[in-house]
Enzyme design. Structure first.
Site, PDB file in Angstrom:
ATOM      1  N   GLN A  89       0.827  -1.220   0.000  1.00  0.00           N
ATOM      2  CA  GLN A  89       0.000   0.000   0.000  1.00  0.00           C
ATOM      3  C   GLN A  89       0.856   1.263   0.000  1.00  0.00           C
ATOM      4  O   GLN A  89       0.441   2.296  -0.532  1.00  0.00           O
ATOM      5  CB  GLN A  89      -0.922   0.014   1.226  1.00  0.00           C
ATOM      6  CG  GLN A  89      -2.009  -1.044   1.214  1.00  0.00           C
ATOM      7  CD  GLN A  89      -1.598  -2.299   1.953  1.00  0.00           C
ATOM      8  OE1 GLN A  89      -0.424  -2.677   1.964  1.00  0.00           O
ATOM      9  NE2 GLN A  89      -2.548  -2.969   2.571  1.00  0.00           N
ATOM     10  N   ASP A 141      -6.311   1.072  12.735  1.00  0.00           N
ATOM     11  CA  ASP A 141      -7.516   0.299  12.404  1.00  0.00           C
ATOM     12  C   ASP A 141      -8.407   0.117  13.621  1.00  0.00           C
ATOM     13  O   ASP A 141      -9.614  -0.066  13.482  1.00  0.00           O
ATOM     14  CB  ASP A 141      -7.128  -1.055  11.814  1.00  0.00           C
ATOM     15  CG  ASP A 141      -6.577  -0.859  10.404  1.00  0.00           C
ATOM     16  OD1 ASP A 141      -5.362  -0.580  10.281  1.00  0.00           O
ATOM     17  OD2 ASP A 141      -7.369  -0.917   9.452  1.00  0.00           O
TER      18      ASP A 141
END
Ligand code: MRU
Length: 321
Positions: free
Chosen positions: A178, A219
């Protein structure tokens, strides 16, 4: 502005992040199960973005006359770690209504609120960034992971816009890359000075005095500040502590889970081994190579110098209720 999602003609379109940056393609989803599949397969990824996508998934389900209890269940099962997914679905559930227009309006509100929280995180976070700082980051926490601007990358964007003269070290972020694919794409897009690096380079850069600040997204943040984020984040926090470098987490309130006392209770997603053994679909490991592939790790709150939210900057010891 870069955006990972768009609502178009009664359907949710996701920018296919699996093939960025070399190809820019949108995939159209017309069912809740389709949206769940898009989340599971990481067509869309990043904690806030998957929460927003799930809310739109419920809007599609209501519009189609699907069983909403089933739609909610399928979306909840798509990915386990980012709490934003459950936070957004809880918001839809709290409406206690199957009205498609109301659910769609709520999904749009969740998206708009996320953008505003990110802009605020950017403002608060930029105050912590020294002039001319070399900032190291991991994964993608930018516009592509959120409704826009980003969290950790949003702080970097804001600091750059304020003329801080920053330079970014962007970790590749194996196995899904990513950092290399998405963060680099955003940094090129915004003309922010940076270098992409392989994940193993962080320690030697720090030792050489070439890193002034480390910032990552989240997260899920437990009540005591323990933070789940992309695998490799904990390693960076340990390194930052050893080298006396501030380590910050940037996240909106939708990423906090005060129901969990500490990070040991955060469910960590384990993904398929082919993410490690294959690159671009080409096998690079021997046949039958055993692999362990957790998608996230947990950084203890005591290693986190700052937690930057839309409400301001928090410092340890953390206690989120
Ligand atoms: O597996 P991913 O790509 O969904 O993981 C993303 C991250 O770990 C991000 O750092 C996190 O979701 C914050 S995004 C603003």
């Amino acid at each position: 502005m870069l955006t990972p999602l768009r609502w178009h003609d009664g359907a949710l379109e996701m920018l296919d992040q699996r093939i960025l940056p070399t190809r820019v393609e949108w995939i159209r989803y017309t069912s809740a199960a389709g949206v769940a599949e898009g989340i599971r397969e990481m067509v869309v990824r990043g904690a806030p973005a998957i929460g927003i996508a799930a809310a739109y998934g419920m809007a599609i389900a209501a519009q189609n006359g699907e069983d909403l209890v089933e739609a909610d269940k399928v979306l909840r099962a798509s990915r386990p770690t980012a709490v934003n997914l459950f936070w957004a679905l809880d918001k839809i559930q709290a409406l206690e209504s199957g009205d498609a227009a109301l659910i769609l309006a709520t999904a749009k509100e969740i998206e708009q609120d996320d953008l505003e929280m990110n802009l605020s995180i950017g403002r608060h976070g930029a105050e912590l960034i020294p002039q001319g700082a070399n900032i190291l980051t991991i994964c993608n926490t930018g516009a592509l992971a959120t409704a826009g601007h980003g969290t950790a990358l949003g702080v970097i964007r804001s600091a750059h816009a304020e003329g801080k003269g920053i330079h970014v070290w962007s970790c590749e972020t194996r196995p899904r890359q990513q950092g290399l694919r998405l963060t680099a794409f955003e940094l090129v897009h915004d003309k922010i000075p940076f270098h992409s690096i392989s994940d193993g380079m962080a320690a030697s850069l720090m030792r050489a005095g070439k890193v002034d600040f480390v910032i990552a997204g989240a997260d899920r943040i437990a009540a005591n500040g323990d933070t789940a984020n992309k695998i490799g984040t904990y390693m960076l926090a340990v390194l930052a502590k050893h080298h006396g470098i501030p380590f910050a987490i940037a996240a909106p309130s939708s990423t906090f889970d005060p129901t969990l006392a500490n990070g040991d209770l955060i469910p960590i997603e384990e993904r398929t081994g082919t993410e490690i053994t294959h690159i671009e679909g080409v096998q690079v490991a021997p046949d039958n190579c055993p692999v362990f592939n957790p998608g996230f790790d947990v950084t203890p709150g005591e290693l986190i110098s700052y937690i930057i939210t839309e409400k301001g900057v928090f410092k340890p010891p953390y206690s989120f209720r």
